[in-house]
Design a protein around this motif. Sequence first.
Motif, short mmCIF file in Angstrom:
data_model
loop_
_atom_site.label_atom_id
_atom_site.label_comp_id
_atom_site.label_asym_id
_atom_site.label_seq_id
_atom_site.Cartn_x
_atom_site.Cartn_y
_atom_site.Cartn_z
N LYS A 16 0.83 -1.21 0.00
CA LYS A 16 0.00 0.00 0.00
C LYS A 16 0.86 1.26 0.00
O LYS A 16 0.60 2.20 -0.74
CB LYS A 16 -0.92 0.01 1.21
CG LYS A 16 -2.08 -0.95 1.12
CD LYS A 16 -2.96 -0.88 2.36
CE LYS A 16 -4.09 -1.88 2.29
NZ LYS A 16 -4.93 -1.84 3.51
N GLU A 17 1.90 1.27 0.82
CA GLU A 17 2.78 2.43 0.89
C GLU A 17 3.55 2.61 -0.42
O GLU A 17 3.77 3.74 -0.87
CB GLU A 17 3.75 2.29 2.06
CG GLU A 17 3.09 2.46 3.41
CD GLU A 17 4.03 2.17 4.57
OE1 GLU A 17 5.21 1.82 4.32
OE2 GLU A 17 3.58 2.30 5.72
N SER A 18 3.95 1.50 -1.02
CA SER A 18 4.67 1.58 -2.30
C SER A 18 3.78 2.15 -3.38
O SER A 18 4.20 3.00 -4.17
CB SER A 18 5.17 0.20 -2.71
OG SER A 18 6.10 -0.29 -1.79
N TYR A 19 2.53 1.69 -3.41
CA TYR A 19 1.58 2.20 -4.40
C TYR A 19 1.35 3.70 -4.19
O TYR A 19 1.33 4.48 -5.15
CB TYR A 19 0.25 1.45 -4.30
CG TYR A 19 -0.80 1.97 -5.25
CD1 TYR A 19 -0.76 1.66 -6.60
CD2 TYR A 19 -1.80 2.82 -4.80
CE1 TYR A 19 -1.70 2.15 -7.48
CE2 TYR A 19 -2.75 3.33 -5.66
CZ TYR A 19 -2.70 2.99 -7.00
OH TYR A 19 -3.63 3.49 -7.86
N GLU A 20 1.18 4.09 -2.95
CA GLU A 20 0.96 5.51 -2.62
C GLU A 20 2.16 6.36 -3.08
O GLU A 20 1.99 7.42 -3.68
CB GLU A 20 0.77 5.66 -1.11
CG GLU A 20 0.58 7.07 -0.63
CD GLU A 20 -0.76 7.66 -0.99
OE1 GLU A 20 -0.85 8.90 -1.03
OE2 GLU A 20 -1.72 6.90 -1.24
N GLU A 21 3.35 5.87 -2.81
CA GLU A 21 4.55 6.61 -3.21
C GLU A 21 4.67 6.71 -4.73
O GLU A 21 5.00 7.77 -5.27
CB GLU A 21 5.79 5.95 -2.63
CG GLU A 21 7.05 6.73 -2.89
CD GLU A 21 8.25 6.19 -2.14
OE1 GLU A 21 9.37 6.58 -2.51
OE2 GLU A 21 8.07 5.38 -1.21
N MET A 22 4.41 5.61 -5.43
CA MET A 22 4.54 5.60 -6.90
C MET A 22 3.50 6.49 -7.58
O MET A 22 3.75 7.03 -8.66
CB MET A 22 4.44 4.17 -7.42
CG MET A 22 5.57 3.27 -6.98
SD MET A 22 7.16 3.79 -7.57
CE MET A 22 7.11 3.15 -9.22
N THR A 23 2.33 6.61 -7.00
CA THR A 23 1.28 7.39 -7.65
C THR A 23 1.26 8.86 -7.24
O THR A 23 0.82 9.70 -8.03
CB THR A 23 -0.11 6.78 -7.36
OG1 THR A 23 -0.31 6.69 -5.95
CG2 THR A 23 -0.23 5.40 -7.99
#
Length: 65
Positions: free
Chosen positions: A9-16
Amino acid sequence: MAKVVQFIKESYEEMTHKVTWPTWGELQNSAVLVLIASLIIACVIFAMDKGSTFVLDTFYKSLSN
């Protein structure tokens, strides 16, 4: 398992939301630059190969005579 889900979830948030992605024009310019650099490096390696082949052929021919 919860840590893995949180990481995703944190990775997705950072990438977007936090990553600055290049524009299409910047991406094209970078691709052209990489292509030109690759061609120049390939030509340098080709010249070095041909040069060393010529030197070694000349050397071995002089030994056989």
